[in-house]
Design a protein around this motif. Structure first.
Motif, PDB file in Angstrom:
ATOM      1  N   GLY A 195      -6.549  -7.564 -58.658  1.00  0.00           N
ATOM      2  CA  GLY A 195      -7.753  -8.246 -58.532  1.00  0.00           C
ATOM      3  C   GLY A 195      -7.893  -9.742 -59.043  1.00  0.00           C
ATOM      4  N   GLY A 196      -6.508 -10.174 -59.280  1.00  0.00           N
ATOM      5  CA  GLY A 196      -6.394 -11.639 -59.944  1.00  0.00           C
ATOM      6  C   GLY A 196      -6.580 -12.539 -58.554  1.00  0.00           C
ATOM      7  N   ASN A 197      -6.262 -12.265 -57.430  1.00  0.00           N
ATOM      8  CA  ASN A 197      -6.349 -13.194 -56.243  1.00  0.00           C
ATOM      9  C   ASN A 197      -7.101 -12.818 -55.372  1.00  0.00           C
ATOM     10  OD1 ASN A 197      -4.175 -14.877 -57.607  1.00  0.00           O
ATOM     11  ND2 ASN A 197      -2.549 -14.163 -56.287  1.00  0.00           N
ATOM     12  N   THR A 198      -8.021 -13.729 -54.809  1.00  0.00           N
ATOM     13  CA  THR A 198      -8.921 -13.452 -53.731  1.00  0.00           C
ATOM     14  C   THR A 198      -8.635 -14.627 -52.559  1.00  0.00           C
ATOM     15  OG1 THR A 198     -10.513 -14.891 -54.810  1.00  0.00           O
ATOM     16  CG2 THR A 198     -10.754 -12.597 -55.102  1.00  0.00           C
ATOM     17  N   TYR A 199      -9.064 -14.366 -51.455  1.00  0.00           N
ATOM     18  CA  TYR A 199      -8.750 -14.895 -50.543  1.00  0.00           C
ATOM     19  C   TYR A 199      -9.851 -14.937 -49.273  1.00  0.00           C
ATOM     20  CZ  TYR A 199      -6.480 -17.280 -46.549  1.00  0.00           C
ATOM     21  OH  TYR A 199      -6.187 -17.922 -45.407  1.00  0.00           O
ATOM     22  N   TYR A 200     -10.490 -16.012 -48.821  1.00  0.00           N
ATOM     23  CA  TYR A 200     -11.734 -15.865 -47.847  1.00  0.00           C
ATOM     24  C   TYR A 200     -11.641 -16.530 -46.593  1.00  0.00           C
ATOM     25  CZ  TYR A 200     -13.739 -14.408 -52.453  1.00  0.00           C
ATOM     26  OH  TYR A 200     -14.116 -13.809 -53.679  1.00  0.00           O
ATOM     27  N   ALA A 201     -12.153 -16.123 -45.523  1.00  0.00           N
ATOM     28  CA  ALA A 201     -12.402 -16.992 -44.350  1.00  0.00           C
ATOM     29  C   ALA A 201     -13.249 -18.288 -44.584  1.00  0.00           C
ATOM     30  CB  ALA A 201     -12.972 -15.800 -43.341  1.00  0.00           C
ATOM     31  N   ASP A 202     -13.072 -19.213 -43.865  1.00  0.00           N
ATOM     32  CA  ASP A 202     -13.798 -20.633 -44.210  1.00  0.00           C
ATOM     33  C   ASP A 202     -15.223 -20.383 -44.042  1.00  0.00           C
ATOM     34  OD1 ASP A 202     -11.227 -22.548 -42.802  1.00  0.00           O
ATOM     35  OD2 ASP A 202     -11.251 -21.815 -44.857  1.00  0.00           O
ATOM     36  N   SER A 203     -15.412 -19.394 -43.166  1.00  0.00           N
ATOM     37  CA  SER A 203     -16.995 -19.191 -42.710  1.00  0.00           C
ATOM     38  C   SER A 203     -17.898 -18.499 -43.651  1.00  0.00           C
ATOM     39  CB  SER A 203     -17.112 -18.226 -41.334  1.00  0.00           C
ATOM     40  OG  SER A 203     -16.461 -17.175 -41.692  1.00  0.00           O
ATOM     41  N   VAL A 204     -17.146 -17.667 -44.475  1.00  0.00           N
ATOM     42  CA  VAL A 204     -17.843 -17.142 -45.948  1.00  0.00           C
ATOM     43  C   VAL A 204     -17.287 -17.680 -47.245  1.00  0.00           C
ATOM     44  CG1 VAL A 204     -17.937 -15.293 -44.570  1.00  0.00           C
ATOM     45  CG2 VAL A 204     -16.087 -15.361 -46.391  1.00  0.00           C
ATOM     46  N   LYS A 205     -16.611 -18.695 -47.319  1.00  0.00           N
ATOM     47  CA  LYS A 205     -16.014 -19.081 -48.558  1.00  0.00           C
ATOM     48  C   LYS A 205     -17.424 -19.874 -49.250  1.00  0.00           C
ATOM     49  CE  LYS A 205     -12.231 -20.898 -48.382  1.00  0.00           C
ATOM     50  NZ  LYS A 205     -11.037 -21.896 -47.978  1.00  0.00           N
ATOM     51  N   ASP A 206     -17.580 -19.629 -50.562  1.00  0.00           N
ATOM     52  CA  ASP A 206     -18.720 -20.157 -51.265  1.00  0.00           C
ATOM     53  C   ASP A 206     -19.804 -19.334 -51.273  1.00  0.00           C
ATOM     54  OD1 ASP A 206     -17.526 -23.411 -50.782  1.00  0.00           O
ATOM     55  OD2 ASP A 206     -16.986 -22.186 -52.603  1.00  0.00           O
ATOM     56  N   ARG A 207     -19.893 -18.373 -50.076  1.00  0.00           N
ATOM     57  CA  ARG A 207     -21.123 -17.512 -50.168  1.00  0.00           C
ATOM     58  C   ARG A 207     -20.952 -16.008 -50.414  1.00  0.00           C
ATOM     59  NH1 ARG A 207     -23.366 -16.647 -45.131  1.00  0.00           N
ATOM     60  NH2 ARG A 207     -21.291 -17.068 -44.058  1.00  0.00           N
ATOM     61  N   PHE A 208     -19.504 -15.606 -50.040  1.00  0.00           N
ATOM     62  CA  PHE A 208     -19.226 -14.172 -50.548  1.00  0.00           C
ATOM     63  C   PHE A 208     -18.304 -14.175 -51.548  1.00  0.00           C
ATOM     64  CE2 PHE A 208     -19.764 -12.471 -45.664  1.00  0.00           C
ATOM     65  CZ  PHE A 208     -21.090 -12.849 -45.723  1.00  0.00           C
ATOM     66  N   ALA A 209     -18.305 -13.004 -52.358  1.00  0.00           N
ATOM     67  CA  ALA A 209     -17.209 -12.788 -53.343  1.00  0.00           C
ATOM     68  C   ALA A 209     -16.765 -11.170 -53.221  1.00  0.00           C
ATOM     69  CB  ALA A 209     -17.924 -13.172 -54.805  1.00  0.00           C
ATOM     70  N   ILE A 210     -15.522 -11.292 -53.337  1.00  0.00           N
ATOM     71  CA  ILE A 210     -14.792  -9.963 -53.236  1.00  0.00           C
ATOM     72  C   ILE A 210     -14.326  -9.841 -54.321  1.00  0.00           C
ATOM     73  CG2 ILE A 210     -12.684 -11.008 -52.483  1.00  0.00           C
ATOM     74  CD1 ILE A 210     -12.214  -8.258 -50.918  1.00  0.00           C
ATOM     75  N   SER A 211     -14.492  -8.368 -54.932  1.00  0.00           N
ATOM     76  CA  SER A 211     -13.913  -7.898 -56.316  1.00  0.00           C
ATOM     77  C   SER A 211     -13.633  -6.407 -56.383  1.00  0.00           C
ATOM     78  CB  SER A 211     -15.192  -8.108 -57.339  1.00  0.00           C
ATOM     79  OG  SER A 211     -16.146  -7.246 -57.132  1.00  0.00           O
ATOM     80  N   ARG A 212     -12.928  -6.095 -57.387  1.00  0.00           N
ATOM     81  CA  ARG A 212     -12.421  -4.604 -57.187  1.00  0.00           C
ATOM     82  C   ARG A 212     -12.406  -4.036 -58.659  1.00  0.00           C
ATOM     83  NH1 ARG A 212      -6.906  -4.304 -54.447  1.00  0.00           N
ATOM     84  NH2 ARG A 212      -6.837  -1.983 -55.260  1.00  0.00           N
ATOM     85  N   ASP A 213     -12.692  -2.670 -58.827  1.00  0.00           N
ATOM     86  CA  ASP A 213     -12.670  -2.096 -60.013  1.00  0.00           C
ATOM     87  C   ASP A 213     -11.686  -0.972 -59.854  1.00  0.00           C
ATOM     88  OD1 ASP A 213     -12.941  -0.296 -62.193  1.00  0.00           O
ATOM     89  OD2 ASP A 213     -15.276  -0.635 -61.989  1.00  0.00           O
ATOM     90  N   ASN A 214     -10.431  -1.205 -60.295  1.00  0.00           N
ATOM     91  CA  ASN A 214      -9.448   0.059 -59.891  1.00  0.00           C
ATOM     92  C   ASN A 214      -9.690   1.191 -60.745  1.00  0.00           C
ATOM     93  OD1 ASN A 214      -8.021  -1.823 -58.320  1.00  0.00           O
ATOM     94  ND2 ASN A 214      -6.526  -2.570 -59.676  1.00  0.00           N
ATOM     95  N   ALA A 215     -10.264   1.136 -61.841  1.00  0.00           N
ATOM     96  CA  ALA A 215     -10.711   2.450 -62.507  1.00  0.00           C
ATOM     97  C   ALA A 215     -11.585   3.415 -61.734  1.00  0.00           C
ATOM     98  CB  ALA A 215     -11.369   2.136 -63.945  1.00  0.00           C
ATOM     99  N   LYS A 216     -12.351   2.658 -60.689  1.00  0.00           N
ATOM    100  CA  LYS A 216     -13.284   3.561 -60.032  1.00  0.00           C
ATOM    101  C   LYS A 216     -12.912   3.592 -58.598  1.00  0.00           C
ATOM    102  CE  LYS A 216     -17.265   2.585 -63.016  1.00  0.00           C
ATOM    103  NZ  LYS A 216     -18.757   2.064 -63.047  1.00  0.00           N
ATOM    104  N   ASN A 217     -11.764   2.891 -58.252  1.00  0.00           N
ATOM    105  CA  ASN A 217     -11.143   2.791 -57.062  1.00  0.00           C
ATOM    106  C   ASN A 217     -12.197   2.503 -56.036  1.00  0.00           C
ATOM    107  OD1 ASN A 217      -8.801   4.533 -57.934  1.00  0.00           O
ATOM    108  ND2 ASN A 217      -8.881   5.884 -56.297  1.00  0.00           N
ATOM    109  N   THR A 218     -12.522   1.160 -56.159  1.00  0.00           N
ATOM    110  CA  THR A 218     -13.798   0.767 -55.431  1.00  0.00           C
ATOM    111  C   THR A 218     -13.613  -0.769 -55.481  1.00  0.00           C
ATOM    112  OG1 THR A 218     -15.436   2.364 -56.362  1.00  0.00           O
ATOM    113  CG2 THR A 218     -16.479   0.454 -55.072  1.00  0.00           C
TER     114      THR A 218
END
Length: 127
Positions: A55-78
């Motif tokens: 979860g420490g690194n994220t990467y975005y398409a230019d078309s969604v950068k600054d509008r979308f945010a990806i994250s994860r919770d490994n304890a919940k497999n989500t």
């Protein structure tokens, strides 16, 4: 092995927000980089965002950068995709995918590295 299952899609007005979730079965979820892709009618599937196994690194398409945010919770497999300032061109079926990738550098991941895919969830933005 993991099996992603997406949820959270729906109909939203332009400018609004939506959060997609992807719950993955399997005991080794934290060994996988996770990505979101989308496919609009008549178009090819395109990359949206990815997150490293920690979860420490994220990467975005230019078309969604600054509008979308990806994250994860490994304890919940989500994994989540928070989408804001939605536009009509964001309308698509959104897919969650998993890539067995032990490195934190995810910018070099190609679509072919994603081994497991969900069935997709429809996101429709009304203008």
């Amino acid at each position: 092995q993991v099996q992603p299952v997406e949820s959270g899609g729906g109909l939203v007005q332009a400018g609004g927000s939506l959060r997609l979730s992807c719950a993955a079965t399997g005991r080794t979820f934290s060994s996988y980089a996770m990505g979101w892709f989308r496919q609009a009618p008549g178009k090819e599937r395109e990359f949206v965002a990815a997150v490293s196994r920690s979860g420490g690194n994220t990467y975005y398409a230019d078309s969604v950068k600054d509008r979308f945010a990806i994250s994860r919770d490994n304890a919940k497999n989500t994994v989540f995709l928070q989408m804001s300032e939605l536009k009509a061109e964001d309308t698509a079926v959104y897919y969650c995918a998993a890539a067995f990738w032990t490195w934190e550098d995810i910018e070099t991941l190609t679509v072919s590295a994603y081994q497991y895919w969900g069935q997709g969830t429809q996101v429709t933005i009304s203008s």
